[in-house]
Design an enzyme around this catalytic site. Structure first.
Site, short mmCIF file in Angstrom:
data_model
loop_
_atom_site.label_atom_id
_atom_site.label_comp_id
_atom_site.label_asym_id
_atom_site.label_seq_id
_atom_site.Cartn_x
_atom_site.Cartn_y
_atom_site.Cartn_z
N ASP A 115 0.68 -1.14 -0.08
CA ASP A 115 0.07 0.06 -0.01
C ASP A 115 0.92 1.36 -0.09
O ASP A 115 1.95 1.27 0.49
CB ASP A 115 -0.86 -0.02 1.03
CG ASP A 115 -1.94 0.98 1.16
OD1 ASP A 115 -2.43 1.46 0.23
OD2 ASP A 115 -2.67 1.14 2.27
N GLY A 116 0.42 2.31 -0.82
CA GLY A 116 1.04 3.77 -0.76
C GLY A 116 1.79 4.02 -1.89
O GLY A 116 2.54 5.09 -1.84
N ASN A 117 1.45 3.24 -2.97
CA ASN A 117 2.16 3.63 -4.35
C ASN A 117 1.63 5.11 -4.86
O ASN A 117 2.58 5.93 -5.08
CB ASN A 117 1.98 2.60 -5.43
CG ASN A 117 2.56 1.33 -5.24
OD1 ASN A 117 3.68 1.39 -4.52
ND2 ASN A 117 2.01 0.31 -5.75
N GLY A 118 0.30 5.28 -4.86
CA GLY A 118 -0.04 6.45 -5.23
C GLY A 118 0.16 7.75 -4.38
O GLY A 118 0.20 8.79 -5.01
N ARG A 119 -0.05 7.50 -2.98
CA ARG A 119 0.65 8.67 -2.24
C ARG A 119 1.72 8.89 -2.31
O ARG A 119 2.22 10.07 -2.23
CB ARG A 119 0.16 8.29 -0.75
CG ARG A 119 -1.51 8.28 -0.47
CD ARG A 119 -1.58 7.59 1.07
NE ARG A 119 -1.49 6.20 1.12
CZ ARG A 119 -1.31 5.60 2.06
NH1 ARG A 119 -1.12 6.14 3.37
NH2 ARG A 119 -1.27 4.31 2.18
N ARG A 128 0.02 9.62 -10.27
CA ARG A 128 -0.10 8.27 -9.32
C ARG A 128 0.46 6.96 -9.84
O ARG A 128 1.07 6.26 -9.26
CB ARG A 128 -1.54 8.04 -9.12
CG ARG A 128 -2.08 8.98 -7.97
CD ARG A 128 -3.82 8.64 -7.91
NE ARG A 128 -3.83 7.36 -7.41
CZ ARG A 128 -3.99 6.88 -6.07
NH1 ARG A 128 -3.61 7.85 -5.06
NH2 ARG A 128 -4.03 5.76 -5.71
N HIS A 150 3.44 3.25 -9.05
CA HIS A 150 3.37 2.02 -9.23
C HIS A 150 4.61 1.43 -10.08
O HIS A 150 4.89 0.41 -9.69
CB HIS A 150 2.00 1.57 -9.90
CG HIS A 150 0.89 2.04 -9.73
ND1 HIS A 150 0.27 1.30 -8.34
CD2 HIS A 150 -0.27 2.95 -10.03
CE1 HIS A 150 -0.90 2.01 -7.99
NE2 HIS A 150 -1.33 2.78 -8.97
N GLU A 167 -11.28 -4.41 -6.70
CA GLU A 167 -11.85 -3.01 -6.36
C GLU A 167 -10.95 -2.02 -7.05
O GLU A 167 -11.51 -0.90 -7.43
CB GLU A 167 -11.75 -2.59 -4.88
CG GLU A 167 -12.68 -3.49 -4.23
CD GLU A 167 -12.20 -4.84 -3.61
OE1 GLU A 167 -11.10 -5.19 -3.78
OE2 GLU A 167 -13.04 -5.82 -3.13
N LEU A 203 11.39 -20.30 -3.94
CA LEU A 203 10.34 -19.32 -3.62
C LEU A 203 9.17 -19.61 -4.58
O LEU A 203 9.19 -19.70 -5.59
CB LEU A 203 10.70 -18.01 -3.28
CG LEU A 203 9.80 -17.13 -2.91
CD1 LEU A 203 9.60 -17.11 -1.58
CD2 LEU A 203 10.23 -15.50 -3.31
N SER A 224 -8.53 -5.39 4.03
CA SER A 224 -8.90 -5.05 2.43
C SER A 224 -9.26 -6.24 1.75
O SER A 224 -8.68 -6.47 0.56
CB SER A 224 -7.81 -4.42 1.93
OG SER A 224 -7.63 -3.12 2.71
N GLU A 254 -0.58 -13.79 11.84
CA GLU A 254 -0.01 -12.64 12.74
C GLU A 254 0.15 -11.43 11.67
O GLU A 254 0.48 -11.41 10.57
CB GLU A 254 1.30 -12.78 13.19
CG GLU A 254 1.67 -14.15 13.98
CD GLU A 254 0.83 -13.89 15.27
OE1 GLU A 254 0.96 -12.81 15.52
OE2 GLU A 254 0.38 -14.97 15.93
#
Length: 599
Positions: A373-377, A386, A390, A420, A482, A547, A558
C-alpha cells in the site's frame, strides 16, 4: 485430435495455395507438413481446412512438428534411452536453427519459417517438448490432478501458438476464452478422447495413460487392460471415461463472445470429439484391438455445414498474412532452456551491504503475504502522477523478493491488483496493468529459483497479460525455491463465492452431501487448494486493515503494519517484519503456556 477415416469431402477440398515468394525447398517443406497432417490425422486436417488459406501452412507446420516429436518418443523399435536421445537432439537442433532461419530437416524448416514469419515465441514450447523426452521413461499417474498437469503442460503451449497465429492475422478476438477453467477442461477432454482412441496401440506398447484414481473405481480393470481382456470392469471404466470426456468437451462458455471464425473451428472440434466418443462406445471390445473411427457419413454431417459457416464468417473478416521474415534483429527469441536447479543464481546483495538476519528454518514463517500500500500517495507527495508510484513500487517488489530468497522463505504472496482497483481512474488502471505487463515480459527472476503463480480472475484482464501470466506459470512450474504468488484482479469475497459455487456444483452432481461438508472440503475447492495458510500478513502505508485479502488463508495470521509507503520499502523491511514475527507466541486459540514454577 484422434485419427479418423477421411471423408470424400475431405479429399475434394481444394489445396491451400503454396507459400509464395519462397525457395522451392521451403515450399516442399510446407507441402510435406500438409501431407503429413492429412494422412496421419484427417480430423485435424479437416479443422485446419476451416481456417483461411493463408493461415493453413503455419498450422500444418505446428501440427507436423508436434507429431514428429511424438513419433520420435513413441518409436518402440528403439530402446528408451535412444528415443530420449533422439528427442533431445531434435529439440537441440531446433534451438540452434531458429536464429539461422532454416533447417536441413524439412519439418523443422517449416516450423522455423513459421516462427519467423508469424513472429512466434517458440520458447513457450520448450516445456512441452521436454515432456516428450521425459515420457520415453514411461508415465504413471496417481490421481487426476497429476494426469491433468501432464496433459495440459503438453497441449496448452501448442494451442497457444495457434492462438498467436490467429492474433497476428488480425482476428479481433483470436481463440479468446471466457474462462481459463473452461479452456483447460476442454483440453482435458481432447487428451482423454485421444487416449481412449489410442488405447489399443498404447496397451500393445505396455502403456496405460490413465490415473490410478480412475482405475481404482473399477477393481480389476488395470489387470484386465494389461492383458487386453474385455471385462465388465473394463466396460464400466470405458463408459465412465467417455462420459467424463463428453462433459469436458461440452463447454458452452468456450466460444462466448468469440469471433465466429475461430468459434466455428472450436464448435466443430467439439462435435468431432463427440463423434469420436460415440465410436469408442460403439466399438465395445474392439476398442482393445483397433482404433475406433466415426463413419464417413457421421463426419460429413459435422463438416459440411461447418465449412459453409466458416466460409461465411471469414468472408466478412479482413486478414493480414505476413510476408517472409528473414533472420534479423527482430526475429523471435530462441527457445529458452530451463535452468537446472543447481545453476540458479543467488539474489544480488542489498546495496547497503546489510545481510539478512540468521533465523533458524523452524522459526521462519512458511507463508508471508503482503499488502503493498502507498504507491499513489508516494507519487502525489512528489508531485508525480499516481501511476509513477506503481512503477517505483515494482522496483520495491523486486527487492522484497530478493530478500525473501535471502531468508529462505517458501511462499510469498503479493496483493498486486484487487477487484476493487478497477474503480480507479482509467489512466491509472491502464498504467498499472502496463507495469505488470512490462515486469512479466522482462522476467526479472528468470535466473532465480522462483516459481511464479497467479491468483485471480481472467475475464477483465487484457488477453496479452493473461498469456504472459500463463507463460510464466508454465515455465517456472518445476522450480522448488520460493513460490511467488501475484494476486491480480483478486478479491477475497470473490474467491469465497467461487469456492461456494464449486461446492454447489459438486452437491448438484451428487458427489457431496451438503450436510456433511467440512472445512477440508471447502479448502479443496478453493482456486488454489495447495496454497498454505498465511503465517504473517504485512501491510505498508500506515493503514491497519486487511482489505479483502486472502480471508480464508489469513484466519490465524500474525498481523504486521508499518508506516512507510511501499515504494520506500526494501528487503530490510521484510527482514524486520519476519524478525518481529519470530517473537510472537502463536497459539491458534489455545491457552498460553503456564510459566514453569520457580525452583
Amino acid at each position: 485430435m484422434p485419427p479418423a477415416t477421411p471423408a470424400p469431402a475431405d479429399r475434394l477440398e481444394p489445396s491451400a495455395p503454396p507459400v509464395t515468394g519462397d525457395d522451392p525447398a521451403l515450399r516442399a517443406a510446407y507441402r510435406l507438413c500438409r501431407r503429413r497432417t492429412r494422412d496421419q490425422d484427417p480430423a485435424e486436417y479437416a479443422l485446419i481446412q476451416l481456417v483461411p488459406a493463408p493461415l493453413r501452412p503455419a498450422l500444418h507446420a505446428l501440427w507436423a512438428a508436434a507429431n514428429a516429436l511424438d513419433d520420435l518418443g513413441d518409436d518402440r523399435t528403439a530402446p528408451a534411452a535412444e528415443r530420449a536421445a533422439r528427442v533431445e537432439a531434435w529439440i537441440t537442433a531446433l534451438h540452434r536453427e531458429l536464429p539461422t532461419g532454416t533447417s536441413p530437416d524439412p519439418i523443422r524448416r517449416a516450423l522455423v519459417d513459421t516462427a519467423n514469419r508469424w513472429r512466434l515465441d517458440l520458447s513457450e514450447l520448450h516445456g512441452a517438448m521436454t515432456q516428450v523426452h521425459d515420457d520415453t521413461r514411461g508415465r504413471r499417474f496417481g490421481d487426476w490432478a497429476a494426469w491433468r498437469t501432464w496433459g495440459r503442460d503438453n497441449l496448452l503451449p501448442w494451442f497457444g501458438q495457434v492462438r498467436a497465429v490467429f492474433d497476428r492475422s488480425g482476428v479481433p478476438v483470436a481463440l479468446r476464452l471466457d474462462t481459463r477453467e473452461s479452456y483447460e477442461e476442454f483440453l482435458d477432454g481432447v487428451r482423454l478422447t485421444d487416449i481412449l482412441t489410442d488405447l489399443s496401440a498404447d496397451l500393445a506398447q505396455g502403456d496405460l495413460l490413465l490415473p490410478d484414481e480412475a482405475l481404482d473405481r473399477h477393481p480389476g480393470s488395470a489387470d484386465d487392460l494389461a492383458r487386453r481382456r474385455w471385462s465388465p470392469a473394463v466396460a464400466a471404466l470405458v463408459a465412465d471415461l467417455t462420459g467424463l470426456a463428453r462433459r469436458w468437451v461440452a463447454q458452452d462458455a468456450l466460444v462466448r463472445g468469440m469471433h465466429p471464425g475461430p468459434a466455428t473451428v472450436l464448435e466443430t472440434m467439439a462435435a468431432l470429439l463427440r463423434a469420436q466418443l460415440d465410436a469408442i462406445d460403439s466399438a465395445g471390445p474392439a476398442v482393445l484391438r483397433a482404433r475406433p473411427r466415426p463413419t464417413p457419413l457421421t463426419r460429413a454431417r459435422v463438416l459440411v455445414p461447418a465449412r459453409a459457416r466458416a466460409a461465411l464468417a471469414w468472408s466478412l473478416t479482413p486478414l493480414t498474412a505476413p510476408p517472409p521474415q528473414r533472420p534479423g534483429p527482430h526475429r523471435p527469441p530462441t527457445p529458452a532452456r530451463p535452468t537446472p536447479t543447481r545453476a540458479f543464481r543467488l539474489p544480488p546483495p542489498h546495496p547497503s551491504g546489510q545481510r539478512p538476519p540468521r533465523i533458524p528454518p523452524g522459526r521462519l514463517p512458511h507463508h508471508v503475504a503482503v499488502i503493498m500500500d502507498g504507491n499513489g500517495r508516494w507519487a502525489q507527495q512528489r508531485g508525480l502522477p499516481r501511476h509513477e508510484g506503481h512503477r517505483a513500487g515494482a522496483t520495491a517488489a523486486r527487492d522484497v523478493v530478493h530478500g525473501a530468497l535471502d531468508l529462505g522463505l517458501r511462499h510469498l504472496t503479493l496483493y498486486t491488483f484487487s477487484t476493487e482497483n478497477w474503480s480507479r481512474d482509467t489512466e491509472e488502471v491502464d498504467a498499472l496493468l502496463d507495469v505488470l505487463r512490462r515486469e512479466l515480459a522482462e522476467d526479472p527472476f528468470r535466473a532465480l529459483d522462483v516459481r511464479l503463480r497467479w491468483h485471480g480472475r481472467t475475464g477483465r484482464l487484457p488477453p496479452d497479460l493473461v498469456d504472459l501470466l500463463h507463460l510464466r506459470e508454465r515455465t517456472t512450474r518445476t522450480r522448488t525455491g520460493l513460490t511467488l504468488t501475484m494476486c491480480i484482479d483478486y478479491g477475497g469475497r470473490d474467491e469465497l463465492t467461487r469456492t461456494a459455487a464449486a461446492l454447489a456444483r459438486r452437491v448438484r452432481t451428487g458427489h457431496l452431501d451438503p450436510d456433511l461438508i467440512t472445512e477440508d472440503d471447502f479448502a479443496r475447492h478453493l482456486p488454489h487448494p495447495d496454497m498454505p495458510d498465511v503465517d504473517l500478513l504485512w501491510r505498508t502505508g500506515n493503514e491497519q486493515r486487511t482489505s479483502n485479502f486472502l480471508p480464508w488463508h489469513t484466519s490465524y495470521a500474525e498481523l504486521h503494519f508499518t508506516p512507510g509507503l511501499w515504494p520506500d520499502t526494501d528487503r530490510r523491511d521484510l527482514w524486520r517484519a519476519v524478525t518481529a514475527y519470530t517473537h510472537r507466541q502463536r497459539r491458534h486459540g489455545t491457552a498460553p503456556a503456564s510459566p514453569a514454577p520457580a525452583p
